[in-house]
Design a protein around this motif. Structure first.
Motif, PDB file in Angstrom:
ATOM      1  N   ARG A 118       0.840  -1.178   0.000  1.00 30.76           N
ATOM      2  CA  ARG A 118       0.000   0.000   0.000  1.00 30.76           C
ATOM      3  C   ARG A 118       0.883   1.238   0.000  1.00 30.76           C
ATOM      4  O   ARG A 118       2.044   1.195   0.444  1.00 30.76           O
ATOM      5  CB  ARG A 118      -0.918   0.006   1.225  1.00 30.76           C
ATOM      6  N   PRO A 119       0.383   2.370  -0.469  1.00 30.92           N
ATOM      7  CA  PRO A 119       1.179   3.601  -0.445  1.00 30.92           C
ATOM      8  C   PRO A 119       1.742   3.927   0.938  1.00 30.92           C
ATOM      9  O   PRO A 119       2.877   4.378   1.062  1.00 30.92           O
ATOM     10  CB  PRO A 119       0.182   4.662  -0.913  1.00 30.92           C
ATOM     11  N   ALA A 120       0.960   3.688   1.986  1.00 35.87           N
ATOM     12  CA  ALA A 120       1.433   3.979   3.340  1.00 35.87           C
ATOM     13  C   ALA A 120       2.632   3.119   3.706  1.00 35.87           C
ATOM     14  O   ALA A 120       3.522   3.553   4.454  1.00 35.87           O
ATOM     15  CB  ALA A 120       0.308   3.763   4.351  1.00 35.87           C
ATOM     16  N   GLN A 121       2.672   1.894   3.195  1.00 39.26           N
ATOM     17  CA  GLN A 121       3.801   1.010   3.486  1.00 39.26           C
ATOM     18  C   GLN A 121       5.061   1.466   2.746  1.00 39.26           C
ATOM     19  O   GLN A 121       6.175   1.347   3.273  1.00 39.26           O
ATOM     20  CB  GLN A 121       3.453  -0.425   3.109  1.00 39.26           C
ATOM     21  N   ILE A 122       4.894   1.983   1.532  1.00 35.18           N
ATOM     22  CA  ILE A 122       6.035   2.512   0.787  1.00 35.18           C
ATOM     23  C   ILE A 122       6.635   3.694   1.528  1.00 35.18           C
ATOM     24  O   ILE A 122       7.857   3.805   1.691  1.00 35.18           O
ATOM     25  CB  ILE A 122       5.600   2.898  -0.641  1.00 35.18           C
ATOM     26  N   ALA A 123       5.777   4.586   2.010  1.00 36.43           N
ATOM     27  CA  ALA A 123       6.251   5.735   2.793  1.00 36.43           C
ATOM     28  C   ALA A 123       6.910   5.275   4.085  1.00 36.43           C
ATOM     29  O   ALA A 123       7.949   5.811   4.498  1.00 36.43           O
ATOM     30  CB  ALA A 123       5.083   6.676   3.092  1.00 36.43           C
ATOM     31  N   GLU A 124       6.336   4.266   4.729  1.00 38.14           N
ATOM     32  CA  GLU A 124       6.904   3.730   5.968  1.00 38.14           C
ATOM     33  C   GLU A 124       8.299   3.157   5.721  1.00 38.14           C
ATOM     34  O   GLU A 124       9.222   3.363   6.523  1.00 38.14           O
ATOM     35  CB  GLU A 124       5.987   2.633   6.515  1.00 38.14           C
ATOM     36  N   ALA A 125       8.455   2.449   4.607  1.00 38.73           N
ATOM     37  CA  ALA A 125       9.748   1.844   4.282  1.00 38.73           C
ATOM     38  C   ALA A 125      10.825   2.904   4.089  1.00 38.73           C
ATOM     39  O   ALA A 125      11.944   2.774   4.609  1.00 38.73           O
ATOM     40  CB  ALA A 125       9.620   0.986   3.025  1.00 38.73           C
ATOM     41  N   MET A 126      10.505   3.977   3.372  1.00 41.98           N
ATOM     42  CA  MET A 126      11.488   5.029   3.132  1.00 41.98           C
ATOM     43  C   MET A 126      11.826   5.773   4.422  1.00 41.98           C
ATOM     44  O   MET A 126      12.980   6.124   4.662  1.00 41.98           O
ATOM     45  CB  MET A 126      10.976   6.000   2.075  1.00 41.98           C
ATOM     46  N   ARG A 127      10.830   6.017   5.263  1.00 39.71           N
ATOM     47  CA  ARG A 127      11.103   6.692   6.535  1.00 39.71           C
ATOM     48  C   ARG A 127      12.000   5.834   7.427  1.00 39.71           C
ATOM     49  O   ARG A 127      12.952   6.337   8.042  1.00 39.71           O
ATOM     50  CB  ARG A 127       9.792   7.012   7.263  1.00 39.71           C
ATOM     51  N   ALA A 128      11.697   4.550   7.478  1.00 39.12           N
ATOM     52  CA  ALA A 128      12.486   3.651   8.320  1.00 39.12           C
ATOM     53  C   ALA A 128      13.917   3.542   7.812  1.00 39.12           C
ATOM     54  O   ALA A 128      14.856   3.448   8.611  1.00 39.12           O
ATOM     55  CB  ALA A 128      11.828   2.270   8.361  1.00 39.12           C
ATOM     56  N   LEU A 129      14.088   3.566   6.504  1.00 34.40           N
ATOM     57  CA  LEU A 129      15.437   3.517   5.944  1.00 34.40           C
ATOM     58  C   LEU A 129      16.229   4.743   6.375  1.00 34.40           C
ATOM     59  O   LEU A 129      17.383   4.640   6.802  1.00 34.40           O
ATOM     60  CB  LEU A 129      15.383   3.431   4.420  1.00 34.40           C
ATOM     61  N   GLY A 130      15.602   5.917   6.267  1.00 33.81           N
ATOM     62  CA  GLY A 130      16.281   7.145   6.674  1.00 33.81           C
ATOM     63  C   GLY A 130      16.631   7.151   8.149  1.00 33.81           C
ATOM     64  O   GLY A 130      17.736   7.539   8.541  1.00 33.81           O
ATOM     65  N   GLU A 131      15.704   6.690   8.971  1.00 35.57           N
ATOM     66  CA  GLU A 131      15.928   6.683  10.416  1.00 35.57           C
ATOM     67  C   GLU A 131      17.006   5.680  10.824  1.00 35.57           C
ATOM     68  O   GLU A 131      17.674   5.844  11.853  1.00 35.57           O
ATOM     69  CB  GLU A 131      14.621   6.358  11.144  1.00 35.57           C
ATOM     70  N   GLY A 132      17.185   4.638  10.013  1.00 37.43           N
ATOM     71  CA  GLY A 132      18.138   3.587  10.351  1.00 37.43           C
ATOM     72  C   GLY A 132      19.537   3.813   9.818  1.00 37.43           C
ATOM     73  O   GLY A 132      20.419   2.984  10.040  1.00 37.43           O
ATOM     74  N   GLN A 133      19.786   4.935   9.174  1.00 37.29           N
ATOM     75  CA  GLN A 133      21.102   5.208   8.592  1.00 37.29           C
ATOM     76  C   GLN A 133      22.037   5.830   9.640  1.00 37.29           C
ATOM     77  O   GLN A 133      22.287   7.030   9.638  1.00 37.29           O
ATOM     78  CB  GLN A 133      20.965   6.146   7.393  1.00 37.29           C
ATOM     79  N   ARG A 134      22.569   5.004  10.489  1.00 38.48           N
ATOM     80  CA  ARG A 134      23.435   5.495  11.564  1.00 38.48           C
ATOM     81  C   ARG A 134      24.691   6.170  11.011  1.00 38.48           C
ATOM     82  O   ARG A 134      25.059   7.277  11.420  1.00 38.48           O
ATOM     83  CB  ARG A 134      23.841   4.338  12.476  1.00 38.48           C
ATOM     84  N   LEU A 135      25.373   5.515  10.068  1.00 32.63           N
ATOM     85  CA  LEU A 135      26.623   6.064   9.541  1.00 32.63           C
ATOM     86  C   LEU A 135      26.378   7.354   8.766  1.00 32.63           C
ATOM     87  O   LEU A 135      27.171   8.305   8.852  1.00 32.63           O
ATOM     88  CB  LEU A 135      27.323   5.032   8.650  1.00 32.63           C
ATOM     89  N   ASN A 136      25.278   7.408   8.052  1.00 27.95           N
ATOM     90  CA  ASN A 136      25.000   8.621   7.283  1.00 27.95           C
ATOM     91  C   ASN A 136      24.644   9.797   8.192  1.00 27.95           C
ATOM     92  O   ASN A 136      24.958  10.943   7.870  1.00 27.95           O
ATOM     93  CB  ASN A 136      23.866   8.378   6.285  1.00 27.95           C
ATOM     94  N   ARG A 137      23.992   9.524   9.319  1.00 29.04           N
ATOM     95  CA  ARG A 137      23.720  10.604  10.270  1.00 29.04           C
ATOM     96  C   ARG A 137      25.014  11.208  10.786  1.00 29.04           C
ATOM     97  O   ARG A 137      25.103  12.405  11.041  1.00 29.04           O
ATOM     98  CB  ARG A 137      22.888  10.084  11.445  1.00 29.04           C
TER      99      ARG A 137
END
Length: 256
Positions: A118-137
């Motif tokens: 669903r569209p909400a799941q696509i948005a959730e996936a991208m948000r979670a990817l951004g939040e999980g980027q420890r090295l990039n932060r």
């Protein structure tokens, strides 16, 4: 002018050696090397199953690292049919290949299994990817690839200075972790070039989602493989370039 300190990512030569012979040298972030070895071996067509790898050992080699891989079949034809002849810089996904056919090779068709998002799941996936980027932060200088499973979220994230390396590392993490590629989507922080499609198809995932747009060749390749290609996924917006039937609702980007 103000003096300050900043964390920056490492970039070192990583050699992949099979049976004592170097197959390729890639410039990469020296982390998650077992995952990298498995994902690289699969993407190169050297293995088809993680169980074909008997042992992986990382050894310091001057300014770099030699990842020594022992295969059950050390005489695998793929080792000689696609041996890379040069080092691959971080921006290169197809460096060292020796023919046009290798660069534009067909990808396996992805078997349909009813996987939809669903569209909400696509948005959730991208948000979670951004939040999980420890090295990039910490550095603001690396790419990431993640594997999203509905109901579980992004179950694995791998980062690297090279987008192709990040996806290879993710592939290894998914296979070693025992997740089923056909039951999840690959999400990446980069543009969608053809080799990103090829690597996702080799993994066996039918959906690739990215923060940026795809190339025309990536679209044609994904379409031929039966893969859903979603680009420009930012906040709650995204565009579907192929396989719109696997997204419940959404905005379809007409590429004809």
């Amino acid at each position: 002018m103000t003096e300050a300190s900043r964390l920056v990512p490492e970039e070192v030569p990583i050699a992949f050696s099979y049976g004592g012979s170097t197959h390729a040298v890639m410039m990469a972030t020296p982390a998650d090397l077992e995952d990298f070895a498995v994902g690289f071996s699969l993407a190169e067509g050297i293995i088809r199953d993680v169980r074909e790898i008997v042992e992986i050992e990382s050894v310091e080699a001057g300014d770099g690292i030699d990842v020594q891989i022992v295969l059950a079949d050390q005489n695998a034809e793929a080792l000689t049919s696609r041996r890379r002849r040069m080092a691959g810089p971080v921006g290169c996904g197809l460096c060292g290949i020796e023919s046009i056919e290798q660069a534009t090779r067909d990808v396996p068709a992805i078997a349909g299994n009813g996987f939809v998002l669903r569209p909400a799941q696509i948005a959730e996936a991208m948000r979670a990817l951004g939040e999980g980027q420890r090295l990039n932060r910490e550095t603001r200088a690396v790419h990431a690839a993640g594997f999203y499973v509905p109901g579980q979220g992004v179950v694995a994230i791998r980062e690297d200075v090279g987008r192709h390396n990040a996806l290879d590392k993710l592939t290894g993490a998914v296979l070693i972790g025992g997740w089923l590629p056909a039951e999840g989507a690959v999400v990446v922080t980069s543009r969608l070039s053809v080799e990103m499609v090829q690597k996702t198809a080799a993994l066996g995932s039918s959906m690739l989602i990215a923060i940026s747009a795809p190339t025309a060749l990536a679209i044609r390749t994904a379409e031929k493989a039966g893969m859903t290609l979603i680009g420009i996924a930012r906040d709650d917006d995204f565009e579907i370039f192929t396989g719109s039937e696997k997204v419940i609702q959404g905005v379809f980007h007409d590429v004809s």
